[in-house]
Design a protein around this motif. Structure first.
Motif, short mmCIF file in Angstrom:
data_model
loop_
_atom_site.label_atom_id
_atom_site.label_comp_id
_atom_site.label_asym_id
_atom_site.label_seq_id
_atom_site.Cartn_x
_atom_site.Cartn_y
_atom_site.Cartn_z
N ASN A 70 0.86 -1.05 0.07
CA ASN A 70 0.06 -0.11 0.05
C ASN A 70 0.97 1.15 -0.02
O ASN A 70 1.93 1.25 0.56
N GLU A 117 -0.28 5.99 -10.02
CA GLU A 117 -1.09 6.36 -8.73
C GLU A 117 -0.26 6.04 -7.41
O GLU A 117 -0.19 6.88 -6.67
N THR A 132 -5.74 12.86 -0.58
CA THR A 132 -7.04 12.10 -0.70
C THR A 132 -7.13 11.94 -2.17
O THR A 132 -6.97 12.61 -3.13
N VAL A 133 -7.29 10.52 -2.42
CA VAL A 133 -7.21 10.13 -3.91
C VAL A 133 -7.99 8.86 -3.85
O VAL A 133 -8.20 8.03 -3.07
N SER A 134 -9.01 8.77 -4.84
CA SER A 134 -10.03 7.79 -5.28
C SER A 134 -9.55 7.23 -6.68
O SER A 134 -10.34 7.73 -7.76
N GLY A 135 -8.51 6.38 -6.86
CA GLY A 135 -7.98 6.02 -8.17
C GLY A 135 -8.61 4.47 -8.47
O GLY A 135 -9.24 4.14 -7.74
N ARG A 136 -8.22 4.00 -9.55
CA ARG A 136 -8.53 2.74 -9.85
C ARG A 136 -7.92 1.79 -9.05
O ARG A 136 -8.62 0.72 -8.59
N TYR A 137 -6.70 1.92 -8.40
CA TYR A 137 -6.16 1.10 -7.64
C TYR A 137 -5.86 1.59 -6.25
O TYR A 137 -5.41 1.13 -5.16
N SER A 139 -6.52 4.26 -2.97
CA SER A 139 -7.59 4.96 -2.31
C SER A 139 -7.15 5.37 -1.23
O SER A 139 -6.84 4.39 -0.08
N ASP A 141 -8.06 8.36 2.02
CA ASP A 141 -8.74 9.57 2.49
C ASP A 141 -8.06 10.25 3.69
O ASP A 141 -7.96 9.96 4.47
#
Length: 247
Positions: A70, A117, A132-137, A139, A141
C-alpha cells in the motif's frame, strides 16, 4: 560528475550483507544498492541494515514493486529511513516482474495506472501533503504522515519502455534503467526525461578490471547517465572484486 555505485544482488544470502557493507564502506564506495526480487532479500530491510552498519554510505533501493505495498505503508517506511539517515537514501519504485506479481495474487489489469497512482501518492506523502485520492487502484482518505522527512529522499521510477520512462520524469525525480547493455538506451532515456535524473544499472562480471569498469561507466555517462550502478551477472552475482573505482 557521474555518480557511481555497486549492487548487493539478492541472489546473495542476507547473512553476507554486513561484510559487504563494511567492505564497501572501507573502500570508500559512494553508493550501495539493493533490489527486491521475489522471493529473496527484502529491499527495505536490507537498506535499513546497510544504513545502520555504515556511517557515510549512500544507499539505494532499486526497485520496490508497487503491487506488493500500500502506498501509505511504503511512504511510512521510506520516511522513517529518511529521517533516521538524512541525505543517505534513494528509493526506486516500479512494476516488478509481472509474472511474480501474478504469482502472489498482486497482478493488475493496468500496471501503468497502478504505477502512476502509487508513485504520485508516495511522492506527495513524503512531501508532507495530506493526500485524498480515489483512483483505480489507490484509495486514500485524508492521509498524511505524522513524521514526513524534512527533505524527501530522491524518488525514481524503474523503467525500460518509453511510456514508463516518460512517466518517471512526470511523477518522480528521474528514471532507473535496469540491466543497461547499450548506451543508446541511455541516450533515448535522456531525450525522453529532459532534465530529470537518469540512473543506469550496468552488469559486469565481478572480476572485471578497474579499466573495464571505468570504461563502462564512462561510456554510459557519455551517453547521458547521471549515475552508473554496477552489479554482477546472473552467473556471478557478487560485487566487483576491485572497488577502488567507486570511491
Amino acid at each position: 560528475m557521474v555518480t557511481t555505485g555497486v549492487v548487493f544482488r539478492p541472489e546473495q544470502p542476507p547473512e553476507e550483507l554486513r561484510a559487504a557493507v563494511e567492505r564497501a564502506e572501507a573502500a570508500g564506495v559512494g553508493e550501495l544498492w539493493f533490489w527486491e526480487d521475489c522471493f529473496r532479500n527484502g529491499g527495505l530491510t536490507a537498506a535499513t541494515s546497510a544504513l545502520a552498519w555504515s556511517e557515510r554510505l549512500h544507499v539505494g533501493i532499486g526497485l520496490l514493486p508497487v503491487p506488493l505495498r500500500n502506498p501509505a505503508l511504503a511512504a511510512m517506511e521510506i520516511a522513517t529511513l529518511a529521517r533516521m539517515f538524512p541525505g543517505r537514501l534513494t528509493v526506486t519504485v516500479g512494476h516488478g516482474v509481472l509474472d511474480w506479481m501474478r504469482q502472489v495474487g498482486a497482478g493488475v489489469d493496468s500496471p501503468m495506472t497502478l504505477l502512476r497512482e502509487h508513485t504520485t501518492a508516495v511522492r506527495d506523502l513524503l512531501r508532507g501533503e495530506t493526500v485524498t485520492v480515489s483512483g483505480r487502484y489507490v484509495s486514500l482518505d485524508a492521509v498524511a504522515l505524522d513524521w514526513p522527512p524534512a527533505e524527501p529522499p530522491r524518488l525514481l521510477v524503474g523503467a525500460r519502455g518509453p511510456k514508463t520512462i516518460e512517466l518517471a520524469a512526470e511523477v518522480a525525480d528521474g528514471v532507473l534503467l535496469d540491466t543497461v547493455t547499450d548506451p543508446d538506451v541511455v541516450r533515448r532515456a535522456r531525450e525522453l526525461v529532459g532534465d530529470a535524473q537518469v540512473y543506469a544499472f550496468a552488469p559486469l562480471a565481478p572480476d572485471s578490471s578497474a579499466e573495464q569498469i571505468s570504461a563502462r561507466v564512462g561510456e554510459l555517462a557519455g551517453a547521458g547517465a547521471d549515475a552508473v550502478i554496477v552489479h554482477g551477472t546472473d552467473q556471478a552475482p557478487g560485487m566487483p572484486e576491485d572497488l577502488s573505482v567507486f570511491e
